[in-house]
Design a protein around this motif. Structure first.
Motif, PDB file in Angstrom:
ATOM      1  N   GLY A 158     138.888  22.893 122.878  1.00  0.00           N
ATOM      2  CA  GLY A 158     137.542  22.711 122.349  1.00  0.00           C
ATOM      3  C   GLY A 158     136.963  21.366 122.754  1.00  0.00           C
ATOM      4  O   GLY A 158     137.596  20.571 123.454  1.00  0.00           O
ATOM      5  N   LEU A 159     135.746  21.111 122.284  1.00  0.00           N
ATOM      6  CA  LEU A 159     135.031  19.883 122.637  1.00  0.00           C
ATOM      7  C   LEU A 159     135.373  18.730 121.695  1.00  0.00           C
ATOM      8  O   LEU A 159     134.763  17.668 121.757  1.00  0.00           O
ATOM      9  CB  LEU A 159     133.514  20.139 122.609  1.00  0.00           C
ATOM     10  CG  LEU A 159     132.996  21.125 123.659  1.00  0.00           C
ATOM     11  CD1 LEU A 159     131.536  21.456 123.408  1.00  0.00           C
ATOM     12  CD2 LEU A 159     133.182  20.558 125.067  1.00  0.00           C
ATOM     13  N   ASN A 160     136.344  18.973 120.785  1.00  0.00           N
ATOM     14  CA  ASN A 160     136.759  17.953 119.816  1.00  0.00           C
ATOM     15  C   ASN A 160     135.601  17.518 118.932  1.00  0.00           C
ATOM     16  O   ASN A 160     135.504  16.375 118.502  1.00  0.00           O
ATOM     17  CB  ASN A 160     137.368  16.736 120.536  1.00  0.00           C
ATOM     18  CG  ASN A 160     138.336  15.991 119.633  1.00  0.00           C
ATOM     19  OD1 ASN A 160     138.903  16.580 118.710  1.00  0.00           O
ATOM     20  ND2 ASN A 160     138.511  14.709 119.865  1.00  0.00           N
ATOM     21  N   ALA A 161     134.695  18.451 118.706  1.00  0.00           N
ATOM     22  CA  ALA A 161     133.552  18.209 117.818  1.00  0.00           C
ATOM     23  C   ALA A 161     133.286  19.507 117.081  1.00  0.00           C
ATOM     24  O   ALA A 161     133.176  20.561 117.699  1.00  0.00           O
ATOM     25  CB  ALA A 161     132.332  17.813 118.633  1.00  0.00           C
ATOM     26  N   GLY A 162     133.210  19.421 115.750  1.00  0.00           N
ATOM     27  CA  GLY A 162     132.988  20.643 114.981  1.00  0.00           C
ATOM     28  C   GLY A 162     134.161  20.905 114.064  1.00  0.00           C
ATOM     29  O   GLY A 162     134.981  20.019 113.813  1.00  0.00           O
ATOM     30  N   PRO A 163     134.265  22.133 113.547  1.00  0.00           N
ATOM     31  CA  PRO A 163     135.292  22.436 112.553  1.00  0.00           C
ATOM     32  C   PRO A 163     136.699  22.425 113.146  1.00  0.00           C
ATOM     33  O   PRO A 163     136.888  22.722 114.331  1.00  0.00           O
ATOM     34  CB  PRO A 163     134.924  23.849 112.086  1.00  0.00           C
ATOM     35  CG  PRO A 163     134.175  24.444 113.230  1.00  0.00           C
ATOM     36  CD  PRO A 163     133.437  23.311 113.868  1.00  0.00           C
ATOM     37  N   GLN A 164     137.683  22.080 112.302  1.00  0.00           N
ATOM     38  CA  GLN A 164     139.083  22.185 112.705  1.00  0.00           C
ATOM     39  C   GLN A 164     139.520  23.632 112.499  1.00  0.00           C
ATOM     40  O   GLN A 164     139.366  24.181 111.405  1.00  0.00           O
ATOM     41  CB  GLN A 164     139.951  21.244 111.872  1.00  0.00           C
ATOM     42  CG  GLN A 164     139.672  19.779 112.141  1.00  0.00           C
ATOM     43  CD  GLN A 164     140.660  18.867 111.444  1.00  0.00           C
ATOM     44  OE1 GLN A 164     141.381  19.288 110.544  1.00  0.00           O
ATOM     45  NE2 GLN A 164     140.676  17.608 111.843  1.00  0.00           N
TER      46      GLN A 164
END
Length: 332
Positions: free
Chosen positions: A85-91
């Motif tokens: 992922g982009l390492n931004a947003g929900p875990q």
């Protein structure tokens, strides 16, 4: 007069991700489908893995692969523990099987799919790569209508009684393996029918969720534990019951399971034990089977069929797509 529709941020994200994970399985399916019938299981699987990883890394998530291609030392990509992922947003926890039914794809036989599930971070069972006993039925029955420790014949009779039919009207799906000879004999002893499949027990379990269309009432047998978690994610979205138990028949397997957090080696897992939070599930057909139509390559269009499910709403969507921007399916 304009109407303003307000969607809470969390729901908006979930709605966006519902479509985004379809793109992930579509890409994997198309990449694998290019190698249908070529007899190259590893190459088809690798093509699906590459495509799936590329798409996952475009998503606005902090994703962790918890069910993947294997341990880090044996799988270069989509290994257990890999961050995507982009390492931004929900875990989120992610379970993938980029090409379920590698043999089916290599031989161009029905039922190969590209599949994945996404759930709230920390809610998917970290299943070791061992065998698992599995029993699944569709929705609409009282809890505990069938039990993993009951005999196959007993479970057929219980299900038939709950359904209000004769056992002869029940069909049980079983993987065609020598180890399942006793299960098959037990089911048939009641007058019930057995439908055998050669591969693909994620798809096999999902058949139970829609018996009116698939003709399958129950799934029994042993198969991979990672596939069990993926199937549980689908059943969590659409209803149904599943009971599973890890087969830890060596010290090495018990140690590996313990390392992954399995404290009770004899535990019977229900769906909620394997998928504790909200989840999304998607599967795209690679070869045409009873669940999904496979990828079709036309002159200027690639056609795909995907089922995507969301547990928070119980919504099941079948998405038939015509892709005209074909370069998106080629390597970046």
């Amino acid at each position: 007069m304009s109407t303003h529709i307000s969607v809470p941020p969390q729901l908006l994200l979930e709605r966006i991700l519902t479509l985004e994970i379809v793109r992930v399985t579509e890409r994997a399916a198309v990449s694998a489908a290019r190698l249908r019938g070529h007899g190259q299981e590893k190459a088809a699987d690798q093509a699906a893995v590459d495509a799936m990883r590329r798409e996952l890394n475009k998503l606005p998530i902090e994703g962790t692969i918890v069910i993947g291609e294997g341990e880090r030392d044996e799988a270069p990509m989509l290994f257990i523990g890999e961050k995507v992922g982009l390492n931004a947003g929900p875990q989120v926890d992610i379970a993938v099987d980029p090409l379920e039914g590698t043999t089916l794809c290599a031989k161009n036989m029905p039922g190969a799919i590209a599949t994945m599930a996404m759930a709230d971070g920390g809610t998917l069972l970290h299943a070791p790569d061992v065998y698992m006993e599995k029993l699944a039925v569709g929705p609409g029955y009282a809890k505990g209508v069938v039990e993993l420790d009951a005999s196959p014949a007993d479970n057929v009779r219980r299900l038939a009684k709950a359904k209000g039919v004769d056992p002869a009207a029940i069909t049980v799906l079983v993987l065609d393996r020598p180890r399942h000879a006793d299960i098959i004999a037990g089911v048939r002893s009641t007058g019930a029918a057995v439908r055998l499949i050669t591969d693909g027990d994620v798809a096999g379990v999902i058949h139970c969720a829609d018996p009116d269309n698939t003709g399958v009432d129950m799934y029994i047998g042993t198969g991979g534990a990672p596939e069990g978690v993926l199937a549980a994610a689908a059943l969590r979205c659409i209803g149904g019951q599943m009971q599973c138990r890890l087969i830890l028949d060596s010290d090495e397997k018990r140690a590996r399971a313990h390392k992954m957090g399995v404290t009770d080696p004899k535990m019977i897992y229900g769906i909620e034990d394997m998928v504790r939070g909200d989840c999304l599930f998607a599967a795209t057909g690679v070869t045409t089977g009873s669940l999904l139509t496979g990828v079709k390559f036309r002159k200027d269009v690639i056609e795909t069929e995907t089922v995507v499910m969301r547990s928070v709403t119980g919504t099941v969507r079948t998405i038939k797509a015509e892709h005209r921007q074909l370069d998106k399916f080629h390597l970046d």
